[in-house]
Enzyme design. Sequence first.
Site, mmCIF file in Angstrom:
data_model
loop_
_atom_site.group_PDB
_atom_site.id
_atom_site.type_symbol
_atom_site.label_atom_id
_atom_site.label_comp_id
_atom_site.label_asym_id
_atom_site.label_seq_id
_atom_site.Cartn_x
_atom_site.Cartn_y
_atom_site.Cartn_z
ATOM 1 N N TYR A 97 -4.972 6.119 -9.177
ATOM 2 C CA TYR A 97 -6.164 5.330 -8.811
ATOM 3 C C TYR A 97 -7.379 5.792 -9.613
ATOM 4 O O TYR A 97 -8.208 4.980 -10.036
ATOM 5 C CB TYR A 97 -6.456 5.446 -7.307
ATOM 6 C CG TYR A 97 -5.570 4.557 -6.460
ATOM 7 C CD1 TYR A 97 -5.972 3.276 -6.110
ATOM 8 C CD2 TYR A 97 -4.325 4.998 -6.027
ATOM 9 C CE1 TYR A 97 -5.156 2.460 -5.335
ATOM 10 C CE2 TYR A 97 -3.500 4.196 -5.260
ATOM 11 C CZ TYR A 97 -3.918 2.927 -4.920
ATOM 12 O OH TYR A 97 -3.101 2.119 -4.159
ATOM 13 N N CYS A 118 0.824 -1.222 0.000
ATOM 14 C CA CYS A 118 0.000 0.000 0.000
ATOM 15 C C CYS A 118 0.857 1.271 0.000
ATOM 16 O O CYS A 118 1.685 1.464 0.896
ATOM 17 C CB CYS A 118 -0.887 -0.019 1.240
ATOM 18 S SG CYS A 118 -1.812 1.505 1.478
ATOM 19 N N TRP A 133 -7.799 -7.001 5.665
ATOM 20 C CA TRP A 133 -6.381 -7.280 5.960
ATOM 21 C C TRP A 133 -6.259 -8.324 7.053
ATOM 22 O O TRP A 133 -6.945 -8.265 8.063
ATOM 23 C CB TRP A 133 -5.674 -5.985 6.394
ATOM 24 C CG TRP A 133 -5.681 -4.939 5.327
ATOM 25 C CD1 TRP A 133 -6.427 -3.796 5.306
ATOM 26 C CD2 TRP A 133 -4.922 -4.926 4.115
ATOM 27 N NE1 TRP A 133 -6.179 -3.082 4.158
ATOM 28 C CE2 TRP A 133 -5.261 -3.740 3.411
ATOM 29 C CE3 TRP A 133 -3.987 -5.799 3.537
ATOM 30 C CZ2 TRP A 133 -4.700 -3.414 2.171
ATOM 31 C CZ3 TRP A 133 -3.425 -5.461 2.301
ATOM 32 C CH2 TRP A 133 -3.785 -4.286 1.641
ATOM 33 N N VAL A 147 -11.820 -1.304 6.005
ATOM 34 C CA VAL A 147 -10.727 -1.496 6.964
ATOM 35 C C VAL A 147 -9.436 -1.201 6.220
ATOM 36 O O VAL A 147 -9.028 -1.983 5.373
ATOM 37 C CB VAL A 147 -10.739 -2.942 7.496
ATOM 38 C CG1 VAL A 147 -9.540 -3.208 8.376
ATOM 39 C CG2 VAL A 147 -12.041 -3.205 8.245
HETATM 40 N N1 LIG Z 1 -8.165 5.083 4.168
HETATM 41 C C1 LIG Z 1 -7.329 5.897 3.371
HETATM 42 C C2 LIG Z 1 -6.574 5.323 2.267
HETATM 43 C C3 LIG Z 1 -5.714 4.180 2.625
HETATM 44 C C4 LIG Z 1 -6.034 3.093 1.659
HETATM 45 O O1 LIG Z 1 -6.764 3.298 0.689
HETATM 46 N N2 LIG Z 1 -5.476 1.923 1.910
HETATM 47 C C5 LIG Z 1 -5.821 0.792 1.110
HETATM 48 C C6 LIG Z 1 -4.634 -0.022 0.742
HETATM 49 S S1 LIG Z 1 -3.600 0.779 -0.431
HETATM 50 C C7 LIG Z 1 -6.737 -0.078 1.922
HETATM 51 O O2 LIG Z 1 -6.443 -0.437 3.043
HETATM 52 N N3 LIG Z 1 -7.853 -0.430 1.310
HETATM 53 C C8 LIG Z 1 -8.796 -1.340 1.870
HETATM 54 C C9 LIG Z 1 -10.034 -0.677 2.293
HETATM 55 O O3 LIG Z 1 -10.082 0.553 2.361
HETATM 56 O O4 LIG Z 1 -10.984 -1.423 2.559
HETATM 57 C C10 LIG Z 1 -8.056 7.111 2.875
HETATM 58 O O5 LIG Z 1 -8.482 7.813 3.728
HETATM 59 O O6 LIG Z 1 -8.122 7.399 1.690
#
Ligand SMILES: N[C@@H](CCC(=O)N[C@@H](CS)C(=O)NCC(=O)O)C(=O)O
Length: 343
Positions: free
Chosen positions: A185, A54, A87, A120
Site C-alpha cells: 500500500y 480486502c 461498504w 468505515v
Molecule cells: N481499519 C484497518 C484497516 C482495514 C482496511 O484498511 N480495510 C479497508 C479495505 S482493504 C477499508 O475498509 N477501507 C475503507 C476505509 O477505511 O474507509 C486499519 O486499522 O488499518
Amino acid sequence: MSGDRSAGEDGNAEYGRKKFRRSPSHFADRITADGRDGWPVEPGRYRLVVSRACPWASRALVSRRLLGLEEALPVAVADPIQDSRSWRFTLDPGGRDPVLGIGFLSEAYDARETGYPGGVSVPAVVDVPSGRLVTNDYRQLTLDLATEWTALHRPGAPELYPQDLRDEMDEVMDGVHRDLNNGVYRAGFATTQDEYAAACRDVFRRLDALTERLSGQRYLMGETLTEADIRLFTTLVRFDAVYHGHFKCNREKLAENPVLWAYVRDLYQTPGFGDTVDFDHIKRHYYQVHTGINPTAIVPLGPDLSSWLTPHHRERLGGRPFGEGTAPGPVPEAERVPEGHRP
Ligand SMILES: N[C@@H](CCC(=O)N[C@@H](CS)C(=O)NCC(=O)O)C(=O)O
C-alpha cells in the site's frame, strides 16, 4: 462531515501529496471467553462483515474456515465497490444484509458512536441484537478467533497461535506487516518517486528473505500452518492480480519466484485458504475504487488464473499442515465463491 464515508486508509480522498499512513483501528473492544470488555464469545451473537477484496478482512475469513467457526460467527459479504457511504450490502436481496437489516456498514458504526467521523472499514464485527459495531481491529480479531473462541472451534481445529511460538511469530508477522501487508500500500499510494522506491524495495527485500526461509521448510513457522502463514497468504494471493500492476510492485511477478509461487499455491489449494478467495472482487475493488491511481477504472483481464491449481510439489518438504488437527470440511453452500471469480 459531508456524509462521505469512503475516505479511508486506502480510499481516495485521504491521499493527496502526503505520505501514505494507515490510521489505527478506532474500535478495539475484544470478544473474549470471559467477556471482560462486555462482549462474551457466544455462538450466533455476532456478524463478521467482510469484503472479499480486502486483505485484512480475508485473514478473518481464512481463520474462521480453518477453525470451523462458520456457524458460530456468520459472515456478511459487502459489495467490493464502495460508494460515498462506503461498504454496502448491494449483493444481498433488496440491498440489505438479511440479518442486520442495514444497507450500509456505516449504520453499525453510527449505532456504536453517533457521528463517528472516521473511515468505515472491514473487517468489522457487529453485535446482532443491538446492531452496534464491536470491533474493527483486524490485528487482534484473528488472534482472538484462535485463542478466545476455542470453545466453539470444530473438532480437529489447528492451533494457529501456539503459545511456545508467539515471540518468534510476532517478530515474523511484524516484518511481514511492515514490508508486505502494508508495504504494498505504501508503494501503491506513494506520491513521490523516493517514497515509492523505498516502499517497493522493502517489498522485494522482504520477499527475498522469505524466499530463503521458505525454500527449506513448508510453512513460515516450520512444518505446520499458523496465523503467520494466513497473514502472508492474503498479500501474496493478491500480488500478481493487483499489487504488481496497480501498486507498481513490479520487480518481478510472484509467478516468477519458484519458491513463493509454489508456497502460495500450496496454501491456495489447502482447504480454508483458496476457497475464501474471490479474484473478481479483488480486481474490481482495487482497480475501480482507487481512481486516484487508476483514473480510467479499467480492470485488466489478466492474469490467467488456471495455474493456481497446478501441482506445487511442496509436500516433498514434509510437514503436517494442521499439526495434531485435521483439514476443515467443505465450504457452506451459501458461502461458495461463484464460478468465474476463481480458477
Ligand atoms: N481499519 C484497518 C484497516 C482495514 C482496511 O484498511 N480495510 C479497508 C479495505 S482493504 C477499508 O475498509 N477501507 C475503507 C476505509 O477505511 O474507509 C486499519 O486499522 O488499518
